[in-house]
Design a protein around this motif. Structure first.
Motif, PDB file in Angstrom:
ATOM      1  N   TYR A  23       0.826  -1.199   0.000  1.00 33.27           N
ATOM      2  CA  TYR A  23       0.000   0.000   0.000  1.00 33.27           C
ATOM      3  C   TYR A  23       0.867   1.257   0.000  1.00 33.27           C
ATOM      4  CZ  TYR A  23      -3.142   3.621   1.652  1.00 33.27           C
ATOM      5  OH  TYR A  23      -3.840   4.789   1.792  1.00 33.27           O
ATOM      6  N   LEU A  24       1.910   1.278   0.841  1.00 27.93           N
ATOM      7  CA  LEU A  24       2.782   2.450   0.906  1.00 27.93           C
ATOM      8  C   LEU A  24       3.507   2.684  -0.414  1.00 27.93           C
ATOM      9  CD1 LEU A  24       4.249   2.102   4.509  1.00 27.93           C
ATOM     10  CD2 LEU A  24       2.544   3.753   3.688  1.00 27.93           C
ATOM     11  N   ILE A  25       3.916   1.615  -1.084  1.00 28.26           N
ATOM     12  CA  ILE A  25       4.577   1.757  -2.388  1.00 28.26           C
ATOM     13  C   ILE A  25       3.595   2.313  -3.406  1.00 28.26           C
ATOM     14  CG2 ILE A  25       5.581   0.467  -4.312  1.00 28.26           C
ATOM     15  CD1 ILE A  25       6.819  -1.420  -2.151  1.00 28.26           C
ATOM     16  N   GLU A  26       2.379   1.767  -3.419  1.00 24.85           N
ATOM     17  CA  GLU A  26       1.374   2.231  -4.376  1.00 24.85           C
ATOM     18  C   GLU A  26       0.945   3.658  -4.092  1.00 24.85           C
ATOM     19  OE1 GLU A  26      -1.658  -0.711  -4.139  1.00 24.85           O
ATOM     20  OE2 GLU A  26      -0.333  -2.285  -4.876  1.00 24.85           O
ATOM     21  N   ILE A  27       0.755   3.997  -2.838  1.00 24.27           N
ATOM     22  CA  ILE A  27       0.296   5.339  -2.487  1.00 24.27           C
ATOM     23  C   ILE A  27       1.389   6.368  -2.762  1.00 24.27           C
ATOM     24  CG2 ILE A  27       0.920   5.519  -0.055  1.00 24.27           C
ATOM     25  CD1 ILE A  27      -2.478   6.408  -1.447  1.00 24.27           C
ATOM     26  N   GLN A  28       2.654   5.942  -2.690  1.00 16.89           N
ATOM     27  CA  GLN A  28       3.745   6.860  -3.003  1.00 16.89           C
ATOM     28  C   GLN A  28       3.670   7.264  -4.481  1.00 16.89           C
ATOM     29  OE1 GLN A  28       7.662   5.253  -2.485  1.00 16.89           O
ATOM     30  NE2 GLN A  28       8.606   7.273  -2.419  1.00 16.89           N
ATOM     31  N   CYS A  29       3.383   6.324  -5.352  1.00 17.48           N
ATOM     32  CA  CYS A  29       3.223   6.609  -6.777  1.00 17.48           C
ATOM     33  C   CYS A  29       2.042   7.547  -6.995  1.00 17.48           C
ATOM     34  CB  CYS A  29       3.034   5.306  -7.554  1.00 17.48           C
ATOM     35  SG  CYS A  29       2.816   5.545  -9.318  1.00 17.48           S
ATOM     36  N   ILE A  30       0.929   7.265  -6.355  1.00 13.77           N
ATOM     37  CA  ILE A  30      -0.266   8.101  -6.483  1.00 13.77           C
ATOM     38  C   ILE A  30      -0.003   9.494  -5.932  1.00 13.77           C
ATOM     39  CG2 ILE A  30      -2.647   8.378  -5.662  1.00 13.77           C
ATOM     40  CD1 ILE A  30      -2.859   5.277  -5.812  1.00 13.77           C
ATOM     41  N   SER A  31       0.726   9.586  -4.823  1.00 18.02           N
ATOM     42  CA  SER A  31       1.009  10.899  -4.239  1.00 18.02           C
ATOM     43  C   SER A  31       1.886  11.740  -5.161  1.00 18.02           C
ATOM     44  CB  SER A  31       1.654  10.762  -2.862  1.00 18.02           C
ATOM     45  OG  SER A  31       2.996  10.346  -2.967  1.00 18.02           O
ATOM     46  N   ARG A  32       2.779  11.118  -5.886  1.00 20.41           N
ATOM     47  CA  ARG A  32       3.596  11.871  -6.850  1.00 20.41           C
ATOM     48  C   ARG A  32       2.725  12.430  -7.970  1.00 20.41           C
ATOM     49  NH1 ARG A  32       8.990   8.125  -7.414  1.00 20.41           N
ATOM     50  NH2 ARG A  32       9.851   8.633  -5.377  1.00 20.41           N
ATOM     51  N   VAL A  33       1.815  11.621  -8.514  1.00 19.83           N
ATOM     52  CA  VAL A  33       0.908  12.093  -9.563  1.00 19.83           C
ATOM     53  C   VAL A  33       0.030  13.212  -9.025  1.00 19.83           C
ATOM     54  CG1 VAL A  33      -1.035  11.421 -11.035  1.00 19.83           C
ATOM     55  CG2 VAL A  33       0.942   9.893 -10.796  1.00 19.83           C
ATOM     56  N   TYR A  34      -0.492  13.047  -7.820  1.00 17.63           N
ATOM     57  CA  TYR A  34      -1.327  14.065  -7.183  1.00 17.63           C
ATOM     58  C   TYR A  34      -0.542  15.362  -6.998  1.00 17.63           C
ATOM     59  CZ  TYR A  34      -4.139  16.407  -3.636  1.00 17.63           C
ATOM     60  OH  TYR A  34      -4.874  17.324  -2.937  1.00 17.63           O
ATOM     61  N   SER A  35       0.693  15.253  -6.537  1.00 22.25           N
ATOM     62  CA  SER A  35       1.544  16.426  -6.333  1.00 22.25           C
ATOM     63  C   SER A  35       1.802  17.149  -7.653  1.00 22.25           C
ATOM     64  CB  SER A  35       2.865  15.993  -5.691  1.00 22.25           C
ATOM     65  OG  SER A  35       3.730  17.085  -5.565  1.00 22.25           O
ATOM     66  N   ILE A  36       2.065  16.400  -8.702  1.00 24.59           N
ATOM     67  CA  ILE A  36       2.291  17.011 -10.024  1.00 24.59           C
ATOM     68  C   ILE A  36       1.031  17.750 -10.483  1.00 24.59           C
ATOM     69  CG2 ILE A  36       2.642  16.484 -12.474  1.00 24.59           C
ATOM     70  CD1 ILE A  36       4.550  14.222 -11.515  1.00 24.59           C
ATOM     71  N   CYS A  37      -0.145  17.139 -10.301  1.00 28.10           N
ATOM     72  CA  CYS A  37      -1.400  17.789 -10.686  1.00 28.10           C
ATOM     73  C   CYS A  37      -1.623  19.078  -9.894  1.00 28.10           C
ATOM     74  CB  CYS A  37      -2.582  16.848 -10.480  1.00 28.10           C
ATOM     75  SG  CYS A  37      -2.606  15.470 -11.646  1.00 28.10           S
ATOM     76  N   ILE A  38      -1.394  19.041  -8.618  1.00 25.97           N
ATOM     77  CA  ILE A  38      -1.572  20.230  -7.772  1.00 25.97           C
ATOM     78  C   ILE A  38      -0.631  21.338  -8.236  1.00 25.97           C
ATOM     79  CG2 ILE A  38      -1.232  21.156  -5.431  1.00 25.97           C
ATOM     80  CD1 ILE A  38      -3.811  19.593  -5.727  1.00 25.97           C
ATOM     81  N   HIS A  39       0.643  20.998  -8.442  1.00 30.01           N
ATOM     82  CA  HIS A  39       1.616  22.018  -8.859  1.00 30.01           C
ATOM     83  C   HIS A  39       1.309  22.538 -10.264  1.00 30.01           C
ATOM     84  CE1 HIS A  39       4.057  21.826  -5.334  1.00 30.01           C
ATOM     85  NE2 HIS A  39       4.290  20.512  -5.460  1.00 30.01           N
ATOM     86  N   THR A  40       0.760  21.696 -11.118  1.00 31.75           N
ATOM     87  CA  THR A  40       0.470  22.101 -12.497  1.00 31.75           C
ATOM     88  C   THR A  40      -0.768  22.997 -12.577  1.00 31.75           C
ATOM     89  OG1 THR A  40       1.416  20.050 -13.325  1.00 31.75           O
ATOM     90  CG2 THR A  40      -0.007  21.266 -14.839  1.00 31.75           C
ATOM     91  N   PHE A  41      -1.832  22.627 -11.872  1.00 33.38           N
ATOM     92  CA  PHE A  41      -3.092  23.352 -12.035  1.00 33.38           C
ATOM     93  C   PHE A  41      -3.353  24.373 -10.919  1.00 33.38           C
ATOM     94  CE2 PHE A  41      -3.832  19.200 -14.155  1.00 33.38           C
ATOM     95  CZ  PHE A  41      -3.931  19.683 -15.446  1.00 33.38           C
ATOM     96  N   CYS A  42      -3.075  24.029  -9.693  1.00 35.35           N
ATOM     97  CA  CYS A  42      -3.443  24.907  -8.573  1.00 35.35           C
ATOM     98  C   CYS A  42      -2.425  26.012  -8.328  1.00 35.35           C
ATOM     99  CB  CYS A  42      -3.657  24.077  -7.312  1.00 35.35           C
ATOM    100  SG  CYS A  42      -5.062  22.965  -7.439  1.00 35.35           S
ATOM    101  N   ASP A  43      -1.138  25.710  -8.454  1.00 34.14           N
ATOM    102  CA  ASP A  43      -0.119  26.735  -8.175  1.00 34.14           C
ATOM    103  C   ASP A  43      -0.303  27.976  -9.047  1.00 34.14           C
ATOM    104  OD1 ASP A  43       0.898  25.203  -6.190  1.00 34.14           O
ATOM    105  OD2 ASP A  43       2.809  24.728  -7.178  1.00 34.14           O
ATOM    106  N   PRO A  44      -0.472  27.837 -10.375  1.00 36.50           N
ATOM    107  CA  PRO A  44      -0.672  29.045 -11.188  1.00 36.50           C
ATOM    108  C   PRO A  44      -1.950  29.812 -10.804  1.00 36.50           C
ATOM    109  CG  PRO A  44      -0.128  27.187 -12.587  1.00 36.50           C
ATOM    110  CD  PRO A  44      -0.343  26.665 -11.221  1.00 36.50           C
TER     111      PRO A  44
END
Length: 178
Positions: free
Chosen positions: A137-158
């Motif tokens: 679960y921790l390995i899988e959630i780490q992958c998901i958290s990276r995708v989530y972080s990229i989405c947040i930085h791409t759409f929300c930061d601007p």
């Protein structure tokens, strides 16, 4: 300690490291051989048990330390005959002692078997199911958290930076009128 790299008589550039104690399976010093033989003798299942202190970790200090005075007490002004009080004390204490021994003689070994099986199953499930599932679960959630972080930085930061620039031009002043 390993030897310095040099050409061996067989023509190899490096030689195998040599341990001062010898091979762990065939020790060349007596002290290490004695330690290994002692470890083989002192198995976890055959360790000495303390027949005097049978609760060394104090698991049952607050639960089963019940004496006569904890159960039966006569307040001041209401006392039975001294002989009755002494006989009651002896009856309670001896009955509790021998009935516990009888119950542990009848049910002690079967209960130990049941609890041994239970904790073996619990340990097995923890080692072979729970921890691997959590790790997975921790390995899988780490992958998901990276995708989530990229989405947040791409759409929300601007978006938030733009909103911040809009509100940064607002100036507020406080005046006190008399």
């Amino acid at each position: 300690h390993a030897r310095a790299p040099s050409a061996s008589p067989q023509g190899f550039l490096y030689t195998a490291p040599v341990r001062e104690q010898g091979n762990i399976y065939k020790p060349n010093n007596k002290m290490m051989a004695d330690e290994l033989s002692e470890k083989a003798v002192h198995d976890v299942h055959t360790k000495e048990i303390d027949l005097v202190n049978r609760d060394p970790k104090h698991l049952n200090d607050d639960v089963v330390k019940i004496d006569f005075e904890d159960v039966i007490a006569e307040p001041e002004g209401t006392h039975s005959f001294d002989g009755i009080w002494k006989a009651s004390f002896t009856t309670f204490t001896v009955t509790k002692y021998w009935f516990y021994r009888l119950l542990s003689a009848i049910f002690g070994i079967p209960m130990a078997l049941i609890w041994g099986i239970y904790f073996a199953i619990l340990s097995f499930l923890h080692i072979w199911a729970v921890v691997p599932c959590i790790r997975s679960y921790l390995i899988e959630i780490q992958c998901i958290s990276r995708v989530y972080s990229i989405c947040i930085h791409t759409f929300c930061d601007p978006l938030f930076e733009a909103i911040g620039k809009v509100f940064s031009s607002i100036r507020a002043t406080v005046r006190k009128e008399i």
